[in-house]
Enzyme design. Structure first.
Site, PDB file in Angstrom:
ATOM      1  N   ASP A  44       1.359  -1.100   0.120  1.00  0.00           N
ATOM      2  CA  ASP A  44       0.053   0.021  -0.422  1.00  0.00           C
ATOM      3  C   ASP A  44       0.810   1.697   0.099  1.00  0.00           C
ATOM      4  O   ASP A  44       1.783   1.466   0.971  1.00  0.00           O
ATOM      5  CB  ASP A  44      -0.488  -0.043   1.101  1.00  0.00           C
ATOM      6  CG  ASP A  44      -2.134   1.115   1.799  1.00  0.00           C
ATOM      7  OD1 ASP A  44      -1.793   1.913   0.278  1.00  0.00           O
ATOM      8  OD2 ASP A  44      -2.160   1.983   2.193  1.00  0.00           O
ATOM      9  N   ASP A 121      -5.195 -10.274 -15.249  1.00  0.00           N
ATOM     10  CA  ASP A 121      -6.255 -11.081 -15.198  1.00  0.00           C
ATOM     11  C   ASP A 121      -7.114 -11.001 -15.521  1.00  0.00           C
ATOM     12  O   ASP A 121      -7.458  -9.771 -15.536  1.00  0.00           O
ATOM     13  CB  ASP A 121      -5.935 -11.046 -13.595  1.00  0.00           C
ATOM     14  CG  ASP A 121      -7.142 -12.727 -12.753  1.00  0.00           C
ATOM     15  OD1 ASP A 121      -7.597 -13.137 -13.954  1.00  0.00           O
ATOM     16  OD2 ASP A 121      -6.570 -13.125 -12.174  1.00  0.00           O
ATOM     17  N   ASP A 222      -9.416 -16.208 -16.299  1.00  0.00           N
ATOM     18  CA  ASP A 222      -9.928 -16.372 -15.487  1.00  0.00           C
ATOM     19  C   ASP A 222     -11.237 -17.568 -15.822  1.00  0.00           C
ATOM     20  O   ASP A 222     -11.970 -17.340 -17.213  1.00  0.00           O
ATOM     21  CB  ASP A 222     -10.841 -15.362 -14.562  1.00  0.00           C
ATOM     22  CG  ASP A 222     -11.457 -15.734 -13.400  1.00  0.00           C
ATOM     23  OD1 ASP A 222     -10.340 -16.100 -12.291  1.00  0.00           O
ATOM     24  OD2 ASP A 222     -12.714 -15.724 -12.999  1.00  0.00           O
ATOM     25  N   GLU A 264      -7.048 -20.585 -16.206  1.00  0.00           N
ATOM     26  CA  GLU A 264      -7.296 -21.553 -15.484  1.00  0.00           C
ATOM     27  C   GLU A 264      -8.142 -22.133 -15.808  1.00  0.00           C
ATOM     28  O   GLU A 264      -9.681 -21.949 -16.537  1.00  0.00           O
ATOM     29  CB  GLU A 264      -8.472 -19.797 -14.476  1.00  0.00           C
ATOM     30  CG  GLU A 264      -8.347 -21.031 -13.033  1.00  0.00           C
ATOM     31  CD  GLU A 264      -9.283 -20.408 -12.054  1.00  0.00           C
ATOM     32  OE1 GLU A 264      -8.888 -20.370 -10.847  1.00  0.00           O
ATOM     33  OE2 GLU A 264     -10.212 -19.192 -12.695  1.00  0.00           O
ATOM     34  N   HIS A 338      -3.704 -17.051  -5.284  1.00  0.00           N
ATOM     35  CA  HIS A 338      -5.120 -16.199  -4.389  1.00  0.00           C
ATOM     36  C   HIS A 338      -6.062 -16.875  -3.671  1.00  0.00           C
ATOM     37  O   HIS A 338      -6.778 -16.638  -3.016  1.00  0.00           O
ATOM     38  CB  HIS A 338      -4.620 -15.069  -4.475  1.00  0.00           C
ATOM     39  CG  HIS A 338      -6.157 -15.451  -6.247  1.00  0.00           C
ATOM     40  ND1 HIS A 338      -5.792 -15.783  -7.239  1.00  0.00           N
ATOM     41  CD2 HIS A 338      -7.496 -14.799  -6.966  1.00  0.00           C
ATOM     42  CE1 HIS A 338      -6.256 -16.049  -8.382  1.00  0.00           C
ATOM     43  NE2 HIS A 338      -7.380 -15.595  -7.845  1.00  0.00           N
ATOM     44  N   ASP A 339      -5.885 -18.003  -3.724  1.00  0.00           N
ATOM     45  CA  ASP A 339      -7.781 -18.772  -3.901  1.00  0.00           C
ATOM     46  C   ASP A 339      -6.995 -20.051  -3.581  1.00  0.00           C
ATOM     47  O   ASP A 339      -7.855 -21.071  -2.568  1.00  0.00           O
ATOM     48  CB  ASP A 339      -7.833 -19.921  -5.246  1.00  0.00           C
ATOM     49  CG  ASP A 339      -9.386 -18.486  -5.924  1.00  0.00           C
ATOM     50  OD1 ASP A 339      -9.260 -17.571  -5.456  1.00  0.00           O
ATOM     51  OD2 ASP A 339      -8.367 -18.711  -7.181  1.00  0.00           O
TER      52      ASP A 339
END
Ligand code: TEU
Length: 563
Positions: A44, A121, A222, A264, A338-339
């Site tokens: 950040d 993505d 995705d 994916e 990330h999943d």
């Protein structure tokens, strides 16, 4: 200009693709290692508690030092963030949370200056329900955008069928204005696009080409296997027109430049992966398949229904994919994203042997044929988290919690599943240093840091010669210098062994052995005598004391020139 697939290539912009002229005919994506950034948890820069693009730019030198050649950026497009950006409301703008288009252009340029390419993505199976297309589409059946989405007749009481959404509940949502239901394979706020509509497909291709012109070097697609859904037949993945659509998209977009494309595809099998990653370049570069990610669950059940990992079967899945695609397609190599949970907590030992086993897992993956993907923090050996339920942010986890409570599961049992498999395990802020909030933000992070950041962080690992970070750096370097790792054939070794993961790679006269101890026991492997003359290329212990011995979580890569 032609690439080695014999296709015409149009170099569209000034960026890596043009500068790297020497790489154009060598399928650069077979030679590189990709690093995945989940922007909201990476760095950040403005103290709002959410990672952003300027934050990523700050850390490009860190990634350069690691040695990666491309960044896969999880979605940064405009989005109401119902699913952390996987619900896009404008494909051609950046969400203000992450910055703006100028920041994105600066990222592409600054990355390119460091010979790092940017992979975006693309979420093409669905949009946000706040996308202007959907806002129009839901006005009436006659609206020109109505057919961009998937609708079925019904009454408020009678659903078109019993299809379920991945994040819980029915896959159908009623819209009174139209007197119809729309399909959503994921959340209610993620209506499915109708790929059977040629106008929609053309709009998507135009948008992809716009990004290519901006200097994007590739795309992660995705749930690409789900775009050609046939809900009436309850076929969600691998619909009959899927490969036609992918080939059309590839012709109209990807083949115009020298891109990496990775789809994916949870449904992928060896046969479908050969089509997706056909070496003739007609579809994609490769897919993410998940067969190695679904074995530690009860057969026929969900990921939350935990089961011990059947280790020998797991190894055989890798063998099948390594051998099945050799020369016939291309593998992606990964243990995290990330999943998924953190690999060291899932397949290694995140306590006493955290460092050792993180390096061991890296060795298993980076010794194989394919393109390796490192998920942010994996290169530090970051671990899973245990929160109280109020602290979880992921909608999948929260839905699961309330659904299972209603179904009568015990709370402790649900929490065990969440600790093991929640997607938030991988979404805790990146651990940069031991200052407040891990150096991730000066504000309040959108999700709480893993308290182990005081011990596990990048700053220390950059100094420490023996760190997980430096081990990844060596593995990445090894792939660059050893063609046998990039191109060699794969043969399992000690296939039925329940403690050791080992394989042999061969290319011409060279062969290497990768051998990893998945336990905290000392092992003696007499079969290693045959490798006594080999040279140790890399190992996760400082010195090798015995070629046939394997210490807890020991990993070795041994090379031999065949006589
Ligand atoms: O994931 C697809 C997908 O099927 C996952 O939701 C998977 O089922 C789940 O994580 C396992 O429990 C992609 C993205 O990677 C994910 O982050 C998105 O939420 C999803 O698509 C919807 O866009």
């Amino acid at each position: 200009m032609c690439n080695d697939k014999g296709q015409k290539m149009i170099i569209l912009y000034n960026g890596c693709n043009e500068r790297g002229a020497a790489m154009q005919n060598t399928e650069w994506w077979k030679q590189t290692v990709v690093y995945q950034i989940y922007p909201r948890s990476f760095k950040d820069s403005n103290g709002d508690g959410v990672g952003d693009i300027p934050g990523i730019i700050e850390k490009l030198d860190y990634l350069k030092e690691l040695g990666i050649g491309a960044i896969w950026l999880s979605p940064v497009c405009k989005s109401p963030q119902a699913d952390n950006g996987y619900d896009i409301s404008d494909y051609q703008d950046i969400d203000p949370l992450f910055g703006n288009l100028a920041d994105m252009e600066r990222l592409i340029k600054e990355a390119s200056d460091r010979e790092i390419r940017i992979i975006m993505d693309l979420v093409l199976n669905h949009t946000s329900d706040e996308h202007p297309w959907f806002l129009e589409a839901k006005k009436s059946r006659e609206n020109p955008y109505h057919d961009y989405y998937v609708w079925r007749d019904g009454t408020p009481e009678i659903l078109p069928n019993d299809l379920k959404a991945a994040f819980g509940g029915s896959a159908w949502e009623w819209v009174p204005e139209c007197g119809q239901y729309y399909l959503h394979q994921f959340a209610v706020k993620q209506p499915d696009l109708n790929w059977d509509n040629p106008k929609l497909r053309q709009e998507i291709y135009k948008m992809i080409n716009w990004w290519i012109e901006k200097g994007i070097s590739g795309f992660r697609l995705d749930v690409i296997d789900q775009i050609a859904k046939e809900p009436d037949r309850k076929i969600m993945a691998e619909g009959s027109r899927l490969h036609d659509y992918i080939q059309e998209m590839s012709r109209e977009t990807f083949q115009r430049a020298d891109l990496i494309t990775v789809g994916e595809a949870w449904s992928a099998t060896i046969d479908t992966a050969k089509r997706f990653s056909n070496p003739d370049g007609s579809e994609l570069s490769m897919v993410f398949q998940f067969e190695h990610m679904v074995l530690d669950q009860q057969k026929g059940k969900e990921k939350w229904d935990l089961a011990p990992l059947p280790f020998v079967e797991w190894k055989k899945v890798f063998t099948k994919w390594q051998q099945g695609l050799h020369g016939k397609g291309w593998n992606s190599l990964f243990l995290e994203n990330h999943d998924l949970p953190r690999s060291v907590s899932r397949f290694g030992n995140d306590e006493e042997y955290r460092t050792r086993s993180a390096k061991m897992l890296a060795t298993v993956i980076h010794g194989m044929e394919g393109t390796p993907y490192i998920y942010q923090g994996e290169e530090l050996g970051m671990t899973n988290i245990r929160y109280d339920i109020e602290e979880y942010r992921d909608l999948e986890t929260l839905n699961l919690y309330s659904e299972r409570l209603q179904q009568g599961y015990r709370e402790s049992e649900i929490m065990q599943s969440i600790y093991a498999k929640s997607r938030d395990n991988a979404r805790t802020p990146m651990q940069w240093d031991d200052s407040h909030n891990a150096g991730f933000t000066t504000g309040t992070p959108w999700i709480r840091c893993n308290p182990n950041y005081t011990m596990i962080h990048a700053k220390a690992q950059l100094i420490e010669e023996d760190s997980v970070f430096h081990y990844y750096q060596k593995l990445i370097h090894l792939r660059k210098t050893e063609p046998v790792i990039r191109e060699g054939s794969y043969e399992p070794f000690l296939e039925e062994d329940t403690d050791v993961f080992a394989y042999i790679r061969r290319l011409g006269r060279e062969r290497i052995l990768v051998i990893c101890n998945f336990t905290d026991k000392e092992l003696y492997i007499k079969e290693l005598q045959q490798w006594e003359k080999g040279k140790l290329l890399l190992g996760n212990y400082r010195e090798e004391h015995d070629r046939c011995g394997l210490r807890p979580y020991e990993a070795k890569i041994v090379k031999e020139d065949a006589q």
